[in-house]
Design a protein around this motif. Sequence first.
Motif, PDB file in Angstrom:
ATOM      1  N   ASP A   9      35.394   7.116  -8.370  1.00 41.55           N
ATOM      2  CA  ASP A   9      35.755   6.575  -9.674  1.00 41.55           C
ATOM      3  C   ASP A   9      35.621   5.054  -9.651  1.00 41.55           C
ATOM      4  O   ASP A   9      35.927   4.400  -8.636  1.00 41.55           O
ATOM      5  N   GLY A  10      35.174   4.469 -10.742  1.00 39.51           N
ATOM      6  CA  GLY A  10      35.033   3.013 -10.789  1.00 39.51           C
ATOM      7  C   GLY A  10      34.461   2.544 -12.109  1.00 39.51           C
ATOM      8  O   GLY A  10      34.334   3.305 -13.072  1.00 39.51           O
ATOM      9  N   VAL A  11      34.104   1.234 -12.140  1.00 34.39           N
ATOM     10  CA  VAL A  11      33.571   0.594 -13.342  1.00 34.39           C
ATOM     11  C   VAL A  11      32.204   0.001 -13.006  1.00 34.39           C
ATOM     12  O   VAL A  11      32.037  -0.652 -11.966  1.00 34.39           O
ATOM     13  N   VAL A  12      31.208   0.210 -13.867  1.00 33.09           N
ATOM     14  CA  VAL A  12      29.865  -0.325 -13.658  1.00 33.09           C
ATOM     15  C   VAL A  12      29.876  -1.831 -13.943  1.00 33.09           C
ATOM     16  O   VAL A  12      30.246  -2.257 -15.032  1.00 33.09           O
ATOM     17  N   VAL A  13      29.495  -2.633 -12.941  1.00 34.79           N
ATOM     18  CA  VAL A  13      29.470  -4.090 -13.097  1.00 34.79           C
ATOM     19  C   VAL A  13      28.043  -4.634 -13.167  1.00 34.79           C
ATOM     20  O   VAL A  13      27.857  -5.806 -13.479  1.00 34.79           O
ATOM     21  N   HIS A  14      27.043  -3.814 -12.852  1.00 33.45           N
ATOM     22  CA  HIS A  14      25.643  -4.242 -12.958  1.00 33.45           C
ATOM     23  C   HIS A  14      24.794  -2.995 -13.175  1.00 33.45           C
ATOM     24  O   HIS A  14      24.954  -1.981 -12.492  1.00 33.45           O
ATOM     25  N   ALA A  15      23.864  -3.091 -14.144  1.00 31.30           N
ATOM     26  CA  ALA A  15      22.948  -1.981 -14.414  1.00 31.30           C
ATOM     27  C   ALA A  15      21.644  -2.571 -14.954  1.00 31.30           C
ATOM     28  O   ALA A  15      21.493  -2.777 -16.147  1.00 31.30           O
ATOM     29  N   GLY A  16      20.705  -2.858 -14.037  1.00 30.07           N
ATOM     30  CA  GLY A  16      19.453  -3.467 -14.458  1.00 30.07           C
ATOM     31  C   GLY A  16      18.602  -3.849 -13.264  1.00 30.07           C
ATOM     32  O   GLY A  16      18.856  -3.438 -12.132  1.00 30.07           O
ATOM     33  N   TRP A  17      17.588  -4.677 -13.523  1.00 34.17           N
ATOM     34  CA  TRP A  17      16.645  -5.103 -12.473  1.00 34.17           C
ATOM     35  C   TRP A  17      17.266  -6.205 -11.623  1.00 34.17           C
ATOM     36  O   TRP A  17      17.910  -7.109 -12.143  1.00 34.17           O
ATOM     37  N   ASP A  18      17.047  -6.120 -10.301  1.00 31.98           N
ATOM     38  CA  ASP A  18      17.581  -7.136  -9.391  1.00 31.98           C
ATOM     39  C   ASP A  18      16.598  -7.338  -8.239  1.00 31.98           C
ATOM     40  O   ASP A  18      16.764  -6.778  -7.157  1.00 31.98           O
ATOM     41  N   SER A  19      15.556  -8.125  -8.490  1.00 28.39           N
ATOM     42  CA  SER A  19      14.612  -8.574  -7.462  1.00 28.39           C
ATOM     43  C   SER A  19      14.169  -7.414  -6.568  1.00 28.39           C
ATOM     44  O   SER A  19      13.643  -6.432  -7.043  1.00 28.39           O
ATOM     45  N   GLY A  20      14.416  -7.536  -5.239  1.00 26.15           N
ATOM     46  CA  GLY A  20      13.939  -6.540  -4.299  1.00 26.15           C
ATOM     47  C   GLY A  20      14.616  -5.194  -4.441  1.00 26.15           C
ATOM     48  O   GLY A  20      14.062  -4.161  -4.023  1.00 26.15           O
ATOM     49  N   TYR A  21      15.810  -5.178  -5.037  1.00 18.53           N
ATOM     50  CA  TYR A  21      16.489  -3.902  -5.250  1.00 18.53           C
ATOM     51  C   TYR A  21      15.805  -3.059  -6.329  1.00 18.53           C
ATOM     52  O   TYR A  21      16.041  -1.863  -6.428  1.00 18.53           O
ATOM     53  N   GLY A  22      15.013  -3.651  -7.165  1.00 17.61           N
ATOM     54  CA  GLY A  22      14.430  -2.926  -8.289  1.00 17.61           C
ATOM     55  C   GLY A  22      15.517  -2.603  -9.308  1.00 17.61           C
ATOM     56  O   GLY A  22      16.391  -3.419  -9.605  1.00 17.61           O
ATOM     57  N   ARG A  23      15.454  -1.402  -9.868  1.00 20.11           N
ATOM     58  CA  ARG A  23      16.502  -0.971 -10.800  1.00 20.11           C
ATOM     59  C   ARG A  23      17.752  -0.633  -9.997  1.00 20.11           C
ATOM     60  O   ARG A  23      17.747   0.297  -9.195  1.00 20.11           O
ATOM     61  N   VAL A  71      22.157  -0.283  -9.747  1.00 17.26           N
ATOM     62  CA  VAL A  71      23.472  -0.050 -10.361  1.00 17.26           C
ATOM     63  C   VAL A  71      24.531  -0.416  -9.333  1.00 17.26           C
ATOM     64  O   VAL A  71      24.478   0.039  -8.191  1.00 17.26           O
ATOM     65  N   LYS A  72      25.481  -1.262  -9.764  1.00 17.89           N
ATOM     66  CA  LYS A  72      26.627  -1.615  -8.929  1.00 17.89           C
ATOM     67  C   LYS A  72      27.886  -1.068  -9.587  1.00 17.89           C
ATOM     68  O   LYS A  72      28.090  -1.243 -10.790  1.00 17.89           O
ATOM     69  N   ILE A  73      28.745  -0.405  -8.786  1.00 18.82           N
ATOM     70  CA  ILE A  73      30.002   0.155  -9.291  1.00 18.82           C
ATOM     71  C   ILE A  73      31.147  -0.439  -8.479  1.00 18.82           C
ATOM     72  O   ILE A  73      31.125  -0.397  -7.242  1.00 18.82           O
ATOM     73  N   LYS A  74      32.131  -0.987  -9.183  1.00 20.21           N
ATOM     74  CA  LYS A  74      33.313  -1.565  -8.539  1.00 20.21           C
ATOM     75  C   LYS A  74      34.412  -0.521  -8.494  1.00 20.21           C
ATOM     76  O   LYS A  74      34.774   0.065  -9.510  1.00 20.21           O
ATOM     77  N   HIS A  75      34.965  -0.287  -7.277  1.00 19.15           N
ATOM     78  CA  HIS A  75      36.018   0.697  -7.080  1.00 19.15           C
ATOM     79  C   HIS A  75      37.323  -0.006  -6.684  1.00 19.15           C
ATOM     80  O   HIS A  75      37.383  -1.235  -6.563  1.00 19.15           O
ATOM     81  N   GLU A  76      38.355   0.808  -6.478  1.00 13.60           N
ATOM     82  CA  GLU A  76      39.632   0.275  -6.006  1.00 13.60           C
ATOM     83  C   GLU A  76      39.505  -0.198  -4.564  1.00 13.60           C
ATOM     84  O   GLU A  76      38.505   0.055  -3.881  1.00 13.60           O
ATOM     85  N   PHE A  77      40.537  -0.917  -4.105  1.00 11.83           N
ATOM     86  CA  PHE A  77      40.673  -1.368  -2.716  1.00 11.83           C
ATOM     87  C   PHE A  77      39.563  -2.343  -2.312  1.00 11.83           C
ATOM     88  O   PHE A  77      39.225  -2.453  -1.136  1.00 11.83           O
ATOM     89  N   GLY A  78      38.953  -3.044  -3.284  1.00 15.24           N
ATOM     90  CA  GLY A  78      37.921  -4.028  -2.970  1.00 15.24           C
ATOM     91  C   GLY A  78      36.604  -3.429  -2.535  1.00 15.24           C
ATOM     92  O   GLY A  78      35.806  -4.070  -1.860  1.00 15.24           O
ATOM     93  N   ILE A  79      36.320  -2.167  -2.918  1.00 13.08           N
ATOM     94  CA  ILE A  79      35.098  -1.468  -2.513  1.00 13.08           C
ATOM     95  C   ILE A  79      34.074  -1.538  -3.643  1.00 13.08           C
ATOM     96  O   ILE A  79      34.420  -1.427  -4.818  1.00 13.08           O
TER      97      ILE A  79
END
Length: 445
Positions: free
Chosen positions: A359-373, A375-383
């Motif tokens: 479970d978490g919140v999407v903080v990035h959803a798009g193009w990012d250089s070498g990563y390509g497309r 998605v970053k998801i922020k979870h509890e406990f600093g994960i």
Amino acid sequence: MLNRLAYRINGTLERYLPEQRLFLKSDRETRFIRLRPATQAIALAGGGIALAWTILATAIILMDSISAGSGRDQTARQQVLYEQRLNALSEDRDTRAEEAASAQDRFNLALEQVAEMQGRLLASEDRRRELETGIDVIQNTLRRTIKERDEARVQLEAMNVALAESGASHTEAGRAQDALATVDILSQALASTAQERDVMEGAAEMAAARIDTVLAEKRALQDRNNEIFAKLEEAVSVSMEPLDKMFREAGMSPDDLLNQVRRGYSGQGGPLTPLSLSTKGSVAHGDELRANAILSGLDRMNLYRLAAFKAPFAMPVKGAFRWTSGFGYRRDPKGAGTRMHEGTDMAGAYGLPIYATADGVVVHAGWDSGYGRLVKIKHEFGIETRYAHMSAIRVNVGDRVSRGDRIGDMGNSGRSTGTHLHYEIRIGGRAVNPMTFIKAANHVF
């Protein structure tokens, strides 16, 4: 000097390579080219060298092809072994899941037995209090009856003394009649008192017998409670051990983790509260202490369940795939030397669904250089989890996702050499090995 040397060389070679002439005829004239023995020798030597080089290059190419074929065979064998290992891990995970489900069933059954036991215990406490009240009433009535009997005897003695003192003012017949009337009254009172006393003694005996029965029932109920408590304690212990092991192998302190969950808990119902019965100022009963310990374990299991869904203890890919590159230093596939690979690569079919691992919140959803497309998801406990090289993204920044929600499709975007998912887990901004969480989850899920 040079002419002599050339003449001698030609003379020596002429035995084996006689001089040849190549005639070139045209419409007007005829010309010829003379091939001396030395020239023929140089041409033959050059041809031999070219032929030897061709043979050597062909041999080198054949050897490379053979070695490449052996490497492919070895890679295929390793892949087969790896797939067998993955199948074994999958079967072990299924076994663990069945054990967890069985433990949950045992726990639910034990919880129902505890509820039934608590109902019986409260009912027996009510019956005991009623019996104590009845015995107190009987004892008070018996004491009052005995007191009234003693008072009647004292009054009788006083009346006899009064009659004796007043004998001069009454006739003998009157005194006899008064004495007989007094004796009748006292006899009736004593008989009534004795009858009431017998009734009270019978009730007291019945109450004593009932108390013995209640005490026997209470002992049987206590034995049953001890058996139920033992099963509950065993179920809690069996269910708790794999959860503790899962979080410790993931490098997370269970106590710190549960404290964070307690501080952030906002669901309905809240944690389980300790069992509290009135003890009238005395020390708490042993059953109450055991029940509170079990409730504390259940509360810890509930918090573990909440924490497990907030941490990435799941697979981002559920279809057919193969592991291609692990966490750590490796040779860069683009030829940029040795570089740190901060995630785990999983290769599969183009468009294979990718799922959130917690479970978490999407903080990035798009193009990012070498990563390509990406998605970053922020979870509890600093994960934070990252899913890179996708062909399509199915979430937006700010979306709240749950474990198992589809967030995108596998692809080959960015700095990639083939269709795969690059999966990262970061704690406090520092990349950790995702396989730590994936293997730890095998103890529970």
